[in-house]
Every structure is written in C-alpha cells, then in structure tokens.
Scaffold this motif. Structure first.
Motif, mmCIF file in Angstrom:
data_model
loop_
_atom_site.group_PDB
_atom_site.id
_atom_site.type_symbol
_atom_site.label_atom_id
_atom_site.label_comp_id
_atom_site.label_asym_id
_atom_site.label_seq_id
_atom_site.Cartn_x
_atom_site.Cartn_y
_atom_site.Cartn_z
ATOM 1 N N ASP A 43 0.819 -1.212 0.000
ATOM 2 C CA ASP A 43 0.000 0.000 0.000
ATOM 3 C C ASP A 43 0.854 1.265 0.000
ATOM 4 O O ASP A 43 0.532 2.242 -0.672
ATOM 5 N N GLY A 44 1.949 1.256 0.774
ATOM 6 C CA GLY A 44 2.812 2.428 0.843
ATOM 7 C C GLY A 44 3.455 2.751 -0.490
ATOM 8 O O GLY A 44 3.537 3.919 -0.894
ATOM 9 N N ALA A 45 3.909 1.710 -1.199
ATOM 10 C CA ALA A 45 4.522 1.921 -2.518
ATOM 11 C C ALA A 45 3.501 2.448 -3.516
ATOM 12 O O ALA A 45 3.810 3.313 -4.348
ATOM 13 N N LEU A 46 2.259 1.933 -3.434
ATOM 14 C CA LEU A 46 1.198 2.442 -4.310
ATOM 15 C C LEU A 46 0.917 3.911 -4.024
ATOM 16 O O LEU A 46 0.693 4.709 -4.943
ATOM 17 N N ASN A 47 0.943 4.277 -2.740
ATOM 18 C CA ASN A 47 0.733 5.673 -2.376
ATOM 19 C C ASN A 47 1.837 6.552 -2.964
ATOM 20 O O ASN A 47 1.568 7.634 -3.499
ATOM 21 N N ASP A 48 3.071 6.094 -2.859
ATOM 22 C CA ASP A 48 4.180 6.850 -3.445
ATOM 23 C C ASP A 48 3.990 7.009 -4.949
ATOM 24 O O ASP A 48 4.236 8.080 -5.520
ATOM 25 N N ALA A 49 3.556 5.927 -5.608
ATOM 26 C CA ALA A 49 3.409 5.953 -7.063
ATOM 27 C C ALA A 49 2.321 6.916 -7.510
ATOM 28 O O ALA A 49 2.513 7.685 -8.460
ATOM 29 N N ILE A 50 1.146 6.892 -6.824
ATOM 30 C CA ILE A 50 0.072 7.796 -7.243
ATOM 31 C C ILE A 50 0.469 9.246 -7.009
ATOM 32 O O ILE A 50 0.127 10.135 -7.797
ATOM 33 N N ASN A 51 1.248 9.516 -5.952
ATOM 34 C CA ASN A 51 1.737 10.875 -5.737
ATOM 35 C C ASN A 51 2.720 11.278 -6.823
ATOM 36 O O ASN A 51 2.687 12.414 -7.310
ATOM 37 N N LYS A 72 -12.944 18.131 7.279
ATOM 38 C CA LYS A 72 -11.970 19.071 7.829
ATOM 39 C C LYS A 72 -11.615 18.637 9.248
ATOM 40 O O LYS A 72 -12.495 18.439 10.084
ATOM 41 N N VAL A 73 -10.333 18.454 9.458
ATOM 42 C CA VAL A 73 -9.833 18.102 10.789
ATOM 43 C C VAL A 73 -9.243 19.385 11.371
ATOM 44 O O VAL A 73 -8.122 19.773 11.076
ATOM 45 N N LEU A 74 -10.030 20.051 12.191
ATOM 46 C CA LEU A 74 -9.622 21.334 12.737
ATOM 47 C C LEU A 74 -8.661 21.167 13.915
ATOM 48 O O LEU A 74 -7.824 22.032 14.176
ATOM 49 N N ARG A 75 -8.810 20.019 14.599
ATOM 50 C CA ARG A 75 -7.933 19.754 15.734
ATOM 51 C C ARG A 75 -7.857 18.250 15.974
ATOM 52 O O ARG A 75 -8.854 17.545 15.876
ATOM 53 N N ALA A 76 -6.662 17.772 16.288
ATOM 54 C CA ALA A 76 -6.473 16.372 16.688
ATOM 55 C C ALA A 76 -5.196 16.339 17.513
ATOM 56 O O ALA A 76 -4.121 15.987 17.026
ATOM 57 N N GLN A 77 -5.331 16.730 18.763
ATOM 58 C CA GLN A 77 -4.185 16.974 19.636
ATOM 59 C C GLN A 77 -3.275 15.758 19.765
ATOM 60 O O GLN A 77 -3.684 14.691 20.193
ATOM 61 N N ASN A 78 -2.012 15.935 19.352
ATOM 62 C CA ASN A 78 -0.963 14.913 19.462
ATOM 63 C C ASN A 78 -1.238 13.650 18.660
ATOM 64 O O ASN A 78 -0.595 12.621 18.873
ATOM 65 N N ALA A 79 -2.179 13.697 17.729
ATOM 66 C CA ALA A 79 -2.521 12.508 16.945
ATOM 67 C C ALA A 79 -1.630 12.392 15.707
ATOM 68 O O ALA A 79 -1.369 13.388 15.027
ATOM 69 N N SER A 80 -1.190 11.165 15.422
ATOM 70 C CA SER A 80 -0.454 10.899 14.182
ATOM 71 C C SER A 80 -1.435 10.767 13.025
ATOM 72 O O SER A 80 -2.616 10.455 13.220
ATOM 73 N N VAL A 81 -0.944 11.002 11.807
ATOM 74 C CA VAL A 81 -1.771 10.912 10.599
ATOM 75 C C VAL A 81 -1.010 10.110 9.551
ATOM 76 O O VAL A 81 0.189 10.316 9.358
ATOM 77 N N ASP A 82 -1.704 9.166 8.892
ATOM 78 C CA ASP A 82 -1.060 8.467 7.774
ATOM 79 C C ASP A 82 -1.989 8.382 6.583
ATOM 80 O O ASP A 82 -3.216 8.345 6.725
ATOM 81 N N LEU A 83 -1.398 8.380 5.406
ATOM 82 C CA LEU A 83 -2.108 8.179 4.150
ATOM 83 C C LEU A 83 -1.596 6.876 3.553
ATOM 84 O O LEU A 83 -0.414 6.773 3.184
ATOM 85 N N ASP A 84 -2.463 5.847 3.491
ATOM 86 C CA ASP A 84 -2.072 4.549 2.933
ATOM 87 C C ASP A 84 -0.795 4.003 3.566
ATOM 88 O O ASP A 84 0.036 3.392 2.890
ATOM 89 N N GLY A 85 -0.612 4.272 4.857
ATOM 90 C CA GLY A 85 0.569 3.761 5.536
ATOM 91 C C GLY A 85 1.779 4.664 5.469
ATOM 92 O O GLY A 85 2.839 4.321 6.003
ATOM 93 N N ARG A 86 1.650 5.833 4.863
ATOM 94 C CA ARG A 86 2.731 6.809 4.811
ATOM 95 C C ARG A 86 2.406 7.927 5.798
ATOM 96 O O ARG A 86 1.376 8.607 5.665
#
Length: 308
Positions: free
Chosen positions: A71-79, A271-285
């Motif tokens: 999934d991560g490699a696919l995310n890199d490729a689409i970007n 819209k994520v206006l706030r997410a205190q100290n939360a990590s975020v990933d897109l397709d595992g990235r």
C-alpha cells in the motif's frame, strides 16, 4: 524520450523485512519474460524513491506504470504520477503486483500476493477510472497536497504505523512489529481531543481513531467504493475492554460499522480542525501533523488496471 505505447515502466519496491529480495524479483521477471512483456525496470532505493521514479516514468512517456509493492509503494506511485508534468497523467494506467505486508488495496480488487495472476491481469489491461483522495495541510512553510487511494487514518491507526516503522529494526520483520504495536496500543486505548467538520456537522470530543476511506481502509470503512465520488468516514470513540474484543471480530467480518462505539458518515470533504498529538497516515505513509487538515476526493482522477 520516446517510449513504445505498450511498454511497461516497472518499479520494484523490495518487501520490507525479507531476505528474498532477489529471488522474488527473479521469479516475477522470468514470468513476465515468458509472457513476452515489453518493459523497463527500476528498483527503488530507500524512502521516497518510488514517488520519484513514478514521476520520472510519467514525465518520460510511459503510459503503463506497474508497482511491485504494498500500500505504501502504491501511495508513493500515485503521488509521483499526480505531481508529474505529464499532460495526460489521468490516463496513465497504474498496475500493481502485491509485494508488501500491507496489501489492503490489492485485496479490495481481489488480488492475492501471488504474482502470476497480477501479471496476467496487467497483460489483460482492463482499465477503470477510479477516484483519488487528497489531503491538504500546511507544513510550517507552505501549503502541501498529498494524494491517497485507500484511506487516511488519524489517531490509533496512524500510531500503529508509526510504532511499526520505529520498531521494525528491532524485530527485524515488519509484520511482527505491526502485531506488537497493534496489541500494545489497543490495550492502551489512548484518546485524542479532536474537532472535525463533516457535512457541516461539528464533531468534538475524545476520540480513539478516525478513518477516512476511499476504499476499505483496513476494514474500517467497509462500505467505501473507490469510484463513486464519495468518502466514507468512521469515527471510533473509546471502547471498553470487552468491546475491543468484539470490535476486532466485527472488523474481521466487515461489520465494524455496527459497533456501538463507531459512528459512520459519507461525505465529499472532511476538515480536521484539531487532533491533539494525533499521528496521521495516508495509505501507511506518515504525514507531518500540521492541523488543520482538509481531506477530499477527486472523482475518476486516475486509471487503474483491474482484474476481470
């Protein structure tokens, strides 16, 4: 650079935590050669190289780009494709041969980790226009946009990815790191103060995890369809211990939306206006966590090679 229209540009992303890198690629290469496939091949080298290579292939005229990875490699490729200068980048056919720990997007389309059916699928060249998700954020210097095919995770899901990436050097195998991170964080049940806006509704509170999916999102958005122009959202509040056990079982069965601590939405934009100290990933990235974030969908923005 002039490239034959039917020639594949193949990016091989070695499977994390395996010692069989050369053997795996040799088997795939021999099978493609036996089928008479015309292709050029490059191997990724380190984080970010798949995106760079996909961008180079798109800019140099390759109309079929094949990613051998997860999934991560696919995310890199689409970007890489979306950020390329190719005039017809929406029509570049993206194919994939599953080769990672995380192959959730491949499973959505019915592809296993067996490479022969995946190669046959790409040879058959059945095309479908699918949606591309995007995430807008400010990195402290300028506004950025990143793309995704499967899902965005905020909170627990992204923290599992983060800890897995940090501990895989210790375990040596990424899958063991993922399992260890999953169980340790589930028992911890950490909550994040979040403020979301979905369909003009403001959602505030202490939330364990949020998944915004164009596809399955590891089972958290099981009703999402990557070609209907919509995003599915699952907001998971704090479960009791026994609810965790039942929730994992419902997740496996594809019924997580029926759980009492899960609230689901369908929308065009989050819209994520706030997410205190939360990590975020897109397709595992993992994404630099600069809030606010805006997550949206671009209907039929890329072309995917899918099985019959």
């Amino acid at each position: 650079m002039s490239v034959e229209p039917k020639k594949w540009g193949v990016i091989y992303n070695p499977k994390a935590g395996t010692r069989k890198v050369k053997k795996r690629w040799k088997e795939i290469k021999e099978y493609m050669d036996s089928k008479g496939v015309d292709y050029d091949y490059v191997q990724s080298e380190g984080f970010g190289s798949v995106e760079r290579l996909a961008k180079i292939l798109a800019n140099n005229g390759y109309r079929t780009i094949v990613v051998v990875g997860g999934d991560g490699a696919l995310n890199d490729a689409i970007n890489g494709i979306m950020l390329s200068d190719a005039e017809d980048k929406n029509d570049i056919a993206l194919g994939f041969i599953p080769n990672g720990i995380g192959n959730d997007f491949a499973r959505y389309w019915g592809l296993s980790t067996e490479y022969k059916p995946a190669v046959d699928c790409i040879i058959n060249h059945r095309l479908k226009k699918i949606d591309v998700g995007y995430c807008n954020f400010y990195d402290g210097k300028e506004h950025q946009r990143r793309y995704f095919l499967n899902a965005v995770n905020i909170g627990l899901g992204a923290r599992i990815v983060k800890i897995t990436d940090q501990t895989k050097r210790f375990w040596g195998v990424k899958f063991l790191s993922y399992v260890a991170a999953l169980f340790s964080l589930i028992f911890e049940r950490k909550l994040y103060r979040m403020h979301l806006r979905i369909n003009d509704e403001h959602i505030r509170g202490r939330i364990m995890t949020v998944c915004v999916g164009s596809a399955w999102g590891w089972g958290q958005t099981p009703s999402a369809v990557p070609y209907n122009g919509w995003l599915d959202v699952s907001v998971i509040y704090r479960p009791e211990f026994l609810q965790i056990i039942s929730g994992l079982w419902m997740l496996i069965q594809g019924r997580i939306l029926n759980h009492k601590v899960v609230k689901s939405y369908r929308t065009k934009k989050v819209k994520v206006l706030r997410a205190q100290n939360a990590s975020v990933d897109l397709d595992g990235r993992l994404l630099p966590k600069h809030f606010p974030l805006e997550v949206g969908i671009l209907p039929e923005k890329t072309t995917l090679i899918i099985p019959n």
